[in-house]
Motif scaffolding. Sequence first.
Motif, PDB file in Angstrom:
ATOM      1  N   GLU A 101      -0.254  -9.664  -3.680  1.00  0.00           N
ATOM      2  CA  GLU A 101      -0.940  -9.358  -4.938  1.00  0.00           C
ATOM      3  C   GLU A 101      -1.518  -7.933  -4.925  1.00  0.00           C
ATOM      4  O   GLU A 101      -1.509  -7.241  -5.947  1.00  0.00           O
ATOM      5  CB  GLU A 101      -2.058 -10.376  -5.169  1.00  0.00           C
ATOM      6  CG  GLU A 101      -1.531 -11.771  -5.497  1.00  0.00           C
ATOM      7  CD  GLU A 101      -2.589 -12.854  -5.325  1.00  0.00           C
ATOM      8  OE1 GLU A 101      -3.774 -12.498  -5.085  1.00  0.00           O
ATOM      9  OE2 GLU A 101      -2.232 -14.041  -5.410  1.00  0.00           O
ATOM     10  N   ARG A 102      -1.998  -7.504  -3.765  1.00  0.00           N
ATOM     11  CA  ARG A 102      -2.652  -6.191  -3.690  1.00  0.00           C
ATOM     12  C   ARG A 102      -1.653  -5.045  -3.495  1.00  0.00           C
ATOM     13  O   ARG A 102      -1.812  -3.972  -4.095  1.00  0.00           O
ATOM     14  CB  ARG A 102      -3.666  -6.194  -2.549  1.00  0.00           C
ATOM     15  CG  ARG A 102      -4.445  -4.896  -2.414  1.00  0.00           C
ATOM     16  CD  ARG A 102      -5.587  -5.072  -1.447  1.00  0.00           C
ATOM     17  NE  ARG A 102      -6.304  -3.823  -1.194  1.00  0.00           N
ATOM     18  CZ  ARG A 102      -7.346  -3.701  -0.385  1.00  0.00           C
ATOM     19  NH1 ARG A 102      -7.815  -4.769   0.243  1.00  0.00           N
ATOM     20  NH2 ARG A 102      -7.941  -2.536  -0.215  1.00  0.00           N
ATOM     21  N   TYR A 103      -0.640  -5.286  -2.665  1.00  0.00           N
ATOM     22  CA  TYR A 103       0.258  -4.190  -2.292  1.00  0.00           C
ATOM     23  C   TYR A 103       1.706  -4.385  -2.736  1.00  0.00           C
ATOM     24  O   TYR A 103       2.518  -3.469  -2.600  1.00  0.00           O
ATOM     25  CB  TYR A 103       0.229  -3.980  -0.781  1.00  0.00           C
ATOM     26  CG  TYR A 103      -1.118  -3.517  -0.267  1.00  0.00           C
ATOM     27  CD1 TYR A 103      -1.620  -2.260  -0.600  1.00  0.00           C
ATOM     28  CD2 TYR A 103      -1.894  -4.346   0.530  1.00  0.00           C
ATOM     29  CE1 TYR A 103      -2.856  -1.833  -0.135  1.00  0.00           C
ATOM     30  CE2 TYR A 103      -3.130  -3.929   1.009  1.00  0.00           C
ATOM     31  CZ  TYR A 103      -3.610  -2.683   0.666  1.00  0.00           C
ATOM     32  OH  TYR A 103      -4.833  -2.264   1.122  1.00  0.00           O
TER      33      TYR A 103
ATOM     34  N   LEU B 253       6.780  -9.306   5.173  1.00  0.00           N
ATOM     35  CA  LEU B 253       5.649  -9.163   6.078  1.00  0.00           C
ATOM     36  C   LEU B 253       5.858  -9.985   7.341  1.00  0.00           C
ATOM     37  O   LEU B 253       5.678  -9.494   8.463  1.00  0.00           O
ATOM     38  CB  LEU B 253       4.360  -9.610   5.374  1.00  0.00           C
ATOM     39  CG  LEU B 253       3.916  -8.792   4.163  1.00  0.00           C
ATOM     40  CD1 LEU B 253       2.859  -9.551   3.377  1.00  0.00           C
ATOM     41  CD2 LEU B 253       3.379  -7.433   4.608  1.00  0.00           C
ATOM     42  N   VAL B 254       6.250 -11.242   7.165  1.00  0.00           N
ATOM     43  CA  VAL B 254       6.428 -12.131   8.318  1.00  0.00           C
ATOM     44  C   VAL B 254       7.608 -11.682   9.163  1.00  0.00           C
ATOM     45  O   VAL B 254       7.551 -11.714  10.401  1.00  0.00           O
ATOM     46  CB  VAL B 254       6.607 -13.592   7.847  1.00  0.00           C
ATOM     47  CG1 VAL B 254       6.860 -14.509   9.048  1.00  0.00           C
ATOM     48  CG2 VAL B 254       5.378 -14.065   7.086  1.00  0.00           C
TER      49      VAL B 254
ATOM     50  N   GLY C 248       0.345  -4.341   4.689  1.00  0.00           N
ATOM     51  CA  GLY C 248       0.649  -4.078   3.285  1.00  0.00           C
ATOM     52  C   GLY C 248       0.244  -2.673   2.873  1.00  0.00           C
ATOM     53  O   GLY C 248       0.971  -1.985   2.145  1.00  0.00           O
ATOM     54  N   ASN C 249      -0.913  -2.227   3.383  1.00  0.00           N
ATOM     55  CA  ASN C 249      -1.423  -0.899   3.051  1.00  0.00           C
ATOM     56  C   ASN C 249      -0.482   0.200   3.536  1.00  0.00           C
ATOM     57  O   ASN C 249      -0.134   1.118   2.786  1.00  0.00           O
ATOM     58  CB  ASN C 249      -2.811  -0.735   3.683  1.00  0.00           C
ATOM     59  CG  ASN C 249      -3.505   0.542   3.238  1.00  0.00           C
ATOM     60  OD1 ASN C 249      -3.284   1.046   2.136  1.00  0.00           O
ATOM     61  ND2 ASN C 249      -4.358   1.071   4.096  1.00  0.00           N
TER      62      ASN C 249
ATOM     63  N   MET D 209       4.077   4.108   2.603  1.00  0.00           N
ATOM     64  CA  MET D 209       5.385   4.618   3.010  1.00  0.00           C
ATOM     65  C   MET D 209       6.419   4.507   1.907  1.00  0.00           C
ATOM     66  O   MET D 209       7.580   4.878   2.113  1.00  0.00           O
ATOM     67  CB  MET D 209       5.852   3.868   4.271  1.00  0.00           C
ATOM     68  CG  MET D 209       4.973   4.138   5.482  1.00  0.00           C
ATOM     69  SD  MET D 209       5.381   3.092   6.897  1.00  0.00           S
ATOM     70  CE  MET D 209       6.969   3.791   7.350  1.00  0.00           C
ATOM     71  N   GLY D 210       6.022   3.973   0.747  1.00  0.00           N
ATOM     72  CA  GLY D 210       6.933   3.969  -0.384  1.00  0.00           C
ATOM     73  C   GLY D 210       7.280   2.622  -0.971  1.00  0.00           C
ATOM     74  O   GLY D 210       8.106   2.539  -1.889  1.00  0.00           O
ATOM     75  N   TRP D 211       6.644   1.544  -0.488  1.00  0.00           N
ATOM     76  CA  TRP D 211       6.970   0.227  -1.033  1.00  0.00           C
ATOM     77  C   TRP D 211       6.449   0.107  -2.465  1.00  0.00           C
ATOM     78  O   TRP D 211       5.320   0.460  -2.766  1.00  0.00           O
ATOM     79  CB  TRP D 211       6.343  -0.881  -0.186  1.00  0.00           C
ATOM     80  CG  TRP D 211       6.947  -2.212  -0.501  1.00  0.00           C
ATOM     81  CD1 TRP D 211       6.659  -3.019  -1.559  1.00  0.00           C
ATOM     82  CD2 TRP D 211       7.987  -2.868   0.223  1.00  0.00           C
ATOM     83  NE1 TRP D 211       7.449  -4.146  -1.545  1.00  0.00           N
ATOM     84  CE2 TRP D 211       8.273  -4.075  -0.455  1.00  0.00           C
ATOM     85  CE3 TRP D 211       8.700  -2.548   1.373  1.00  0.00           C
ATOM     86  CZ2 TRP D 211       9.247  -4.961   0.003  1.00  0.00           C
ATOM     87  CZ3 TRP D 211       9.662  -3.437   1.821  1.00  0.00           C
ATOM     88  CH2 TRP D 211       9.930  -4.642   1.136  1.00  0.00           C
ATOM     89  N   LYS D 212       7.313  -0.382  -3.335  1.00  0.00           N
ATOM     90  CA  LYS D 212       6.922  -0.649  -4.713  1.00  0.00           C
ATOM     91  C   LYS D 212       7.866  -1.690  -5.280  1.00  0.00           C
ATOM     92  O   LYS D 212       8.920  -1.971  -4.714  1.00  0.00           O
ATOM     93  CB  LYS D 212       6.980   0.637  -5.548  1.00  0.00           C
ATOM     94  CG  LYS D 212       8.344   1.302  -5.571  1.00  0.00           C
ATOM     95  CD  LYS D 212       8.303   2.633  -6.299  1.00  0.00           C
ATOM     96  CE  LYS D 212       9.685   3.313  -6.262  1.00  0.00           C
ATOM     97  NZ  LYS D 212       9.658   4.630  -6.939  1.00  0.00           N
ATOM     98  N   GLN D 213       7.472  -2.275  -6.380  1.00  0.00           N
ATOM     99  CA  GLN D 213       8.317  -3.271  -7.039  1.00  0.00           C
ATOM    100  C   GLN D 213       8.605  -2.837  -8.471  1.00  0.00           C
ATOM    101  O   GLN D 213       7.705  -2.329  -9.148  1.00  0.00           O
ATOM    102  CB  GLN D 213       7.614  -4.642  -7.042  1.00  0.00           C
ATOM    103  CG  GLN D 213       7.458  -5.267  -5.673  1.00  0.00           C
ATOM    104  CD  GLN D 213       8.786  -5.708  -5.070  1.00  0.00           C
ATOM    105  OE1 GLN D 213       9.848  -5.554  -5.667  1.00  0.00           O
ATOM    106  NE2 GLN D 213       8.747  -6.246  -3.860  1.00  0.00           N
ATOM    107  N   PRO D 214       9.840  -3.025  -8.974  1.00  0.00           N
ATOM    108  CA  PRO D 214      11.005  -3.547  -8.242  1.00  0.00           C
ATOM    109  C   PRO D 214      11.539  -2.505  -7.259  1.00  0.00           C
ATOM    110  O   PRO D 214      11.237  -1.314  -7.375  1.00  0.00           O
ATOM    111  CB  PRO D 214      12.004  -3.834  -9.345  1.00  0.00           C
ATOM    112  CG  PRO D 214      11.659  -2.838 -10.409  1.00  0.00           C
ATOM    113  CD  PRO D 214      10.163  -2.697 -10.370  1.00  0.00           C
TER     114      PRO D 214
END
Length: 381
Positions: free
Chosen positions: A192-194, A201-202, A329-330, A335-340
């Motif tokens: 939800e935050r990142y 993640l897992v 997540g931070n 490093m560039g993670w975004k959705q989609p």
Amino acid sequence: MSRKPFVKRAWAWCGYALVVGLAALGVGAAVAASTVDPAFEPVVSRLAADGFPEAKLRRLFSRAEMVFSQKAMADKLTALYMRKYGLRLVADVQQRLSGLGWYPGPADGRLDRMTKWSIKAYQTAVGLPPNPAASEALLAELDRRPQHAPAGIAFPDFSDQEVHDVVLSPERLAEAKEFYARNRKALARVRERYGVPEEYLVALLAVETRVGHYLGDVVAVVNLSSLVAAENPALTASAFAYERPDAKRQAWLEQKAREKGEWAYGELKALLRYADAQGIDPLSMPGSIYGAIGICQFMPSNALKYAVDGDGDGKADLFNVDDALMSLGNILRAMGWKQPMSEEAMRKVFYGYNHSQVYVNTIMGAAERLRAADASGTVKP
């Protein structure tokens, strides 16, 4: 959650128990008077010159666990040397295996997938535990037991993407599923935050630390200090005795040692600052051979930048599950993670986390399996 359940205290760390035991016997003063390992004296002086309190440094570096090890620098230099020049030791193993029919490739001195397969095939055939490493002991076995490969031996095709097979084994995936189920709420908060989905993640934690079950069997501050000390080429010379590098290659090795030592010095300073900020004894933090710490294996400089409080206790403890997940997540968002996000873009982010295509392939494979397991209801809360 306490960090203690995750900390391997198999002690190279036994020195701590020795100190406690001697103190109980009333001879703690003798231990307290122990001196800094001579290899670390230049490291202590340098840190003190950079503003770290010398008395505190000397208390830390005089503890029994603070013993120089050449392994981290020797391993790093060996990997770099093999990539650039090839290793004489590996080439000799390849030649022996080729002569016996176990290896079909060139004797290029590089420990690639085929070379590892050939080593294990030979070892299995002669009743040795399979260990895909080139060593003088293996050369001796090849000379002592020159068993030929069977006629018509079928060599594997290594054209497919390489992964860390052990991470995708049923046992390791079961660990990851259990972690996923147990930490659903914390994982959802990170998403939800990142914006990072739970399975990624897992999957990353499954590759890095077996989702917290294995945090390293070395002490991070000892290895980083050893890397800094090993800028001195005399401290790692024995690791290259078999290679016998000429003057040009020796100069290259010494330059790389200085570069890696400088990098490690920055990480050592960051580790000491992180430990001080979080109120953690530096010697209580296990880590990777190159000093990465915590459930998500941050380098200390990244711990200072990206570690965040995930459980609201005012600390950003990377050995705490909630804190480690939120910190992960931070850093991924930074490093560039975004959705989609396309698969190519995801791969680029994971490659930035660890510069290895095998690493990236394994994360993507593990995430795919975890996503399928969650959709099927195999991952149960």
